[in-house]
Design a protein around this motif. Sequence first.
Motif, PDB file in Angstrom:
ATOM      1  N   GLU A 311      52.024  42.249  48.069  1.00  0.00           N
ATOM      2  CA  GLU A 311      52.355  43.632  47.704  1.00  0.00           C
ATOM      3  C   GLU A 311      51.254  44.190  46.826  1.00  0.00           C
ATOM      4  O   GLU A 311      50.689  43.480  45.994  1.00  0.00           O
ATOM      5  CB  GLU A 311      53.677  43.634  46.920  1.00  0.00           C
ATOM      6  N   VAL A 312      50.940  45.460  47.013  1.00  0.00           N
ATOM      7  CA  VAL A 312      49.931  46.126  46.185  1.00  0.00           C
ATOM      8  C   VAL A 312      50.587  47.357  45.560  1.00  0.00           C
ATOM      9  O   VAL A 312      51.161  48.182  46.262  1.00  0.00           O
ATOM     10  CB  VAL A 312      48.715  46.552  47.039  1.00  0.00           C
ATOM     11  N   THR A 313      50.514  47.450  44.242  1.00  0.00           N
ATOM     12  CA  THR A 313      51.100  48.621  43.562  1.00  0.00           C
ATOM     13  C   THR A 313      50.026  49.284  42.710  1.00  0.00           C
ATOM     14  O   THR A 313      49.445  48.648  41.836  1.00  0.00           O
ATOM     15  CB  THR A 313      52.266  48.188  42.657  1.00  0.00           C
ATOM     16  N   PHE A 314      49.772  50.552  42.984  1.00  0.00           N
ATOM     17  CA  PHE A 314      48.780  51.290  42.196  1.00  0.00           C
ATOM     18  C   PHE A 314      49.478  51.958  41.016  1.00  0.00           C
ATOM     19  O   PHE A 314      50.435  52.701  41.194  1.00  0.00           O
ATOM     20  CB  PHE A 314      48.100  52.344  43.076  1.00  0.00           C
ATOM     21  N   LEU A 315      49.041  51.660  39.789  1.00  0.00           N
ATOM     22  CA  LEU A 315      49.728  52.164  38.598  1.00  0.00           C
ATOM     23  C   LEU A 315      48.857  53.108  37.798  1.00  0.00           C
ATOM     24  O   LEU A 315      49.111  53.376  36.635  1.00  0.00           O
ATOM     25  CB  LEU A 315      50.161  50.996  37.712  1.00  0.00           C
ATOM     26  N   GLY A 316      47.789  53.600  38.392  1.00  0.00           N
ATOM     27  CA  GLY A 316      46.918  54.511  37.654  1.00  0.00           C
ATOM     28  C   GLY A 316      45.814  53.767  36.951  1.00  0.00           C
ATOM     29  O   GLY A 316      44.732  53.574  37.498  1.00  0.00           O
ATOM     30  N   ASP A 317      46.121  53.300  35.726  1.00  0.00           N
ATOM     31  CA  ASP A 317      45.076  52.603  34.982  1.00  0.00           C
ATOM     32  C   ASP A 317      44.812  51.208  35.539  1.00  0.00           C
ATOM     33  O   ASP A 317      43.811  50.585  35.232  1.00  0.00           O
ATOM     34  CB  ASP A 317      45.452  52.517  33.498  1.00  0.00           C
ATOM     35  N   GLN A 318      45.718  50.712  36.329  1.00  0.00           N
ATOM     36  CA  GLN A 318      45.541  49.374  36.890  1.00  0.00           C
ATOM     37  C   GLN A 318      46.216  49.274  38.258  1.00  0.00           C
ATOM     38  O   GLN A 318      47.048  50.092  38.621  1.00  0.00           O
ATOM     39  CB  GLN A 318      46.163  48.330  35.960  1.00  0.00           C
ATOM     40  N   THR A 319      45.807  48.237  39.010  1.00  0.00           N
ATOM     41  CA  THR A 319      46.475  47.940  40.267  1.00  0.00           C
ATOM     42  C   THR A 319      47.102  46.564  40.122  1.00  0.00           C
ATOM     43  O   THR A 319      46.513  45.652  39.551  1.00  0.00           O
ATOM     44  CB  THR A 319      45.478  47.928  41.436  1.00  0.00           C
ATOM     45  N   ARG A 320      48.320  46.467  40.611  1.00  0.00           N
ATOM     46  CA  ARG A 320      49.078  45.240  40.431  1.00  0.00           C
ATOM     47  C   ARG A 320      49.283  44.600  41.793  1.00  0.00           C
ATOM     48  O   ARG A 320      49.786  45.231  42.725  1.00  0.00           O
ATOM     49  CB  ARG A 320      50.431  45.654  39.875  1.00  0.00           C
ATOM     50  N   LEU A 321      48.861  43.353  41.917  1.00  0.00           N
ATOM     51  CA  LEU A 321      49.050  42.625  43.166  1.00  0.00           C
ATOM     52  C   LEU A 321      50.103  41.549  42.968  1.00  0.00           C
ATOM     53  O   LEU A 321      50.115  40.878  41.929  1.00  0.00           O
ATOM     54  CB  LEU A 321      47.747  41.943  43.608  1.00  0.00           C
ATOM     55  N   ARG A 322      50.966  41.414  43.981  1.00  0.00           N
ATOM     56  CA  ARG A 322      51.889  40.279  43.971  1.00  0.00           C
ATOM     57  C   ARG A 322      51.435  39.360  45.090  1.00  0.00           C
ATOM     58  O   ARG A 322      51.252  39.787  46.233  1.00  0.00           O
ATOM     59  CB  ARG A 322      53.320  40.754  44.195  1.00  0.00           C
ATOM     60  N   LEU A 323      51.215  38.094  44.745  1.00  0.00           N
ATOM     61  CA  LEU A 323      50.637  37.166  45.706  1.00  0.00           C
ATOM     62  C   LEU A 323      51.600  36.052  46.065  1.00  0.00           C
ATOM     63  O   LEU A 323      52.435  35.657  45.243  1.00  0.00           O
ATOM     64  CB  LEU A 323      49.371  36.508  45.121  1.00  0.00           C
ATOM     65  N   VAL A 324      51.448  35.559  47.290  1.00  0.00           N
ATOM     66  CA  VAL A 324      52.117  34.313  47.658  1.00  0.00           C
ATOM     67  C   VAL A 324      51.116  33.207  47.373  1.00  0.00           C
ATOM     68  O   VAL A 324      50.017  33.178  47.937  1.00  0.00           O
ATOM     69  CB  VAL A 324      52.507  34.312  49.147  1.00  0.00           C
ATOM     70  N   ALA A 325      51.480  32.310  46.453  1.00  0.00           N
ATOM     71  CA  ALA A 325      50.575  31.224  46.076  1.00  0.00           C
ATOM     72  C   ALA A 325      51.379  30.120  45.420  1.00  0.00           C
ATOM     73  O   ALA A 325      52.448  30.378  44.857  1.00  0.00           O
ATOM     74  CB  ALA A 325      49.508  31.731  45.105  1.00  0.00           C
ATOM     75  N   PHE A 326      50.917  28.918  45.470  1.00  0.00           N
ATOM     76  CA  PHE A 326      51.573  27.761  44.839  1.00  0.00           C
ATOM     77  C   PHE A 326      53.039  27.653  45.241  1.00  0.00           C
ATOM     78  O   PHE A 326      53.916  27.321  44.431  1.00  0.00           O
ATOM     79  CB  PHE A 326      51.465  27.829  43.305  1.00  0.00           C
ATOM     80  N   GLY A 327      53.341  27.984  46.500  1.00  0.00           N
ATOM     81  CA  GLY A 327      54.692  27.810  47.013  1.00  0.00           C
ATOM     82  C   GLY A 327      55.700  28.830  46.506  1.00  0.00           C
ATOM     83  O   GLY A 327      56.894  28.631  46.638  1.00  0.00           O
ATOM     84  N   ALA A 328      55.207  29.904  45.884  1.00  0.00           N
ATOM     85  CA  ALA A 328      56.138  30.954  45.449  1.00  0.00           C
ATOM     86  C   ALA A 328      55.515  32.310  45.761  1.00  0.00           C
ATOM     87  O   ALA A 328      54.364  32.376  46.189  1.00  0.00           O
ATOM     88  CB  ALA A 328      56.425  30.815  43.949  1.00  0.00           C
ATOM     89  N   ASP A 329      56.296  33.386  45.555  1.00  0.00           N
ATOM     90  CA  ASP A 329      55.750  34.690  45.915  1.00  0.00           C
ATOM     91  C   ASP A 329      55.735  35.647  44.724  1.00  0.00           C
ATOM     92  O   ASP A 329      55.854  36.845  44.865  1.00  0.00           O
ATOM     93  CB  ASP A 329      56.558  35.304  47.063  1.00  0.00           C
ATOM     94  N   ASP A 330      55.627  35.076  43.503  1.00  0.00           N
ATOM     95  CA  ASP A 330      55.667  35.947  42.341  1.00  0.00           C
ATOM     96  C   ASP A 330      54.446  35.767  41.442  1.00  0.00           C
ATOM     97  O   ASP A 330      54.517  35.906  40.240  1.00  0.00           O
ATOM     98  CB  ASP A 330      56.957  35.695  41.544  1.00  0.00           C
ATOM     99  N   PHE A 331      53.329  35.470  42.042  1.00  0.00           N
ATOM    100  CA  PHE A 331      52.098  35.343  41.263  1.00  0.00           C
ATOM    101  C   PHE A 331      51.495  36.738  41.096  1.00  0.00           C
ATOM    102  O   PHE A 331      51.227  37.431  42.062  1.00  0.00           O
ATOM    103  CB  PHE A 331      51.122  34.400  41.985  1.00  0.00           C
ATOM    104  N   ILE A 332      51.315  37.144  39.842  1.00  0.00           N
ATOM    105  CA  ILE A 332      50.898  38.527  39.565  1.00  0.00           C
ATOM    106  C   ILE A 332      49.425  38.582  39.171  1.00  0.00           C
ATOM    107  O   ILE A 332      48.945  37.744  38.396  1.00  0.00           O
ATOM    108  CB  ILE A 332      51.742  39.116  38.413  1.00  0.00           C
TER     109      ILE A 332
END
Lengths: 364, 262
Positions: A311-332
């Motif tokens: 998931e990619v979320t644009f927040l203005g001053d920053q962009t936030r990515l949520r990644l699938v990694a290490f067997g989970a899907d909440d790596f930010i």
Amino acid sequence: MLSPVPEPLVRFANVRKSYDGTVDAVSALNLEVARSEFLTLLGPSGSGKTTTLTMLAGFERPTEGRIFVDGEDVTDVPVEKRGIGMVFQNYALFPNMTVAENIAFPLRVRGVSRGEMNSKVMRALSMVRLDGFGDRRPQQLSGGQQQRVAVARALVFEPRLILLDEPLGALDRQLREQMQYELKHLHQRLDVTMVYVTHDQVEAMTMSDRVAVFSTGALRQVDEPRRLYEAPASLFVARFLGESNALPATVRQHDGGSCAAALATGETVTAVMPVRCAPGSAVHLVVRPEKILLGKAAQASPNRFAARIAEVTFLGDQTRLRLVAFGADDFIVKLANTAGQETFAPGTEIDIGWQAEDCRALAE
Amino acid sequence: MNRHHATGIVMAFAWMVLGFLALPAFAVVPISFTDTRYLAMPDEHWSLQHWRAFLSNREWHDSIWQSLWIACVSTLGAVVAGTLCAIGCWRASSRWSERVRTAMILPMAVPTIVYALGIYRLYVDLDLVGSAIGIVFAHTVTGLPYVVLTVSASLANIDPRLEQAARGLGASVGQTLRWVIVPNVVPGILSGAIFAFIHSWDELIVVIFIGGRAFFTLPRRMWDGINDNLDPVIAVVATGMILFTLLVLSAELALRARRPRS
């Protein structure tokens, strides 16, 4: 020649407080507040921060231990004799008095002469930028103005110490930010010691010289905001201040201040270990989302792993990515909005990595 | 049935109830202007003769004066004791303070005649029957619930942190009470005082039991008057009492309207 260590203004010595005799609201508290310091007690509700403040103010007596102010044991000194200024969350202004009478109250109970009282009230009013509001009733003021009156009332009698109990909790966000800076500037200008209670980490970081983090009745860590953020000593502190990616792992071997730990998915990671843990013990590897390297930058780092963007979320001053990694899907991952910053699309496979000093192995 | 109709019926009923509650009290007003020599509606024309008789009768004047000072003194006692009790219970706010508050309301809950009987027994032993202090004390105690109730209601609206703030800013318990707590419950205190006053002003049963020969308050003299002869002066006195009570009550209402809302 050694200069003598200055006596702290406030010292909690082995303080314990239990309301019901079974559960400790605060336990084994040893904490010092230096002169002219702005110290924030930070923690979730029920962490013991408010109890600590209440004991310092004198509304509650410690079950065990002593509290010293200016070298004097005040544990048994009643509230009104402690000479401490106090600001409450809901302002606690006296509705039967005008703004000026409210501010004059601490002077009135001390028997200050009328002339001196007037000039001090005038000065306090202008200090909080409320000149001309003296004749109003508190009910006629906005929340922010009422809080300024409460602050003026707490500092008008020039106490050595001012306690603030979540004073900005009732204000909306914008006003809260503005008041944070106002309080900070007042503190710098008046050279007074302030102890501030809040559950808002941004507030704590904005204003404080040092922050004391509490959870479940215990003081977890006291340090400058930057050091608390960069070098948390426990998983709780890492999670409470800012965001963290925490990966469960097992210590394989350690060497001085660093260690090698195995993730549940098998990879081995090198990390800083502030508190030594024996091989075989369970830890969490904590990495801040803004320290993650992506793509080419990751390939050069010692810790490098494969991931997929969810998931990619644009927040203005920053962009936030949520990644699938290490067997989970909440790596930010957080990417600052800087010139030339790459853009990313969901579904992309990507390398991630980090520097060893940006990853800390922390016990639960 | 349409809605408008239904509202009309409810309104009519409400006014009937209201009239039933209030109007009988005002029946004495025309009676006080009667031209007969007994308690009855004016027969042929309205007359001021009984008002004149009342104004020239010393016994009635003495009774008014007696009722007035007994009500004033016992109100003062009830206000001081009731306010302190309410504030004490509020500050302690424990299981026990809740019980104390309930006990304070007992004089209001127990049937007055039962209460009067008990006081009478006690006063016979203490030799207080027919004494000023005895009556004032009894009226103070029976007026207490009004003050405790109204002051407690006022206190419930006070932020308990006001007391903490005052103490934290250096005020002693006494200063906190004087400058912060009491000024914020003044409306409750005044309401309680007015109710306690009215209570003593028209209290009959206790006075009948313990008044002895010396104390003929206004209600007691009326009672005796009704029993002995049906002198229309009683209607005059009753009218005066109604007027006075209405005056005091409207003062209470005006007070409540002026109370600042935060």
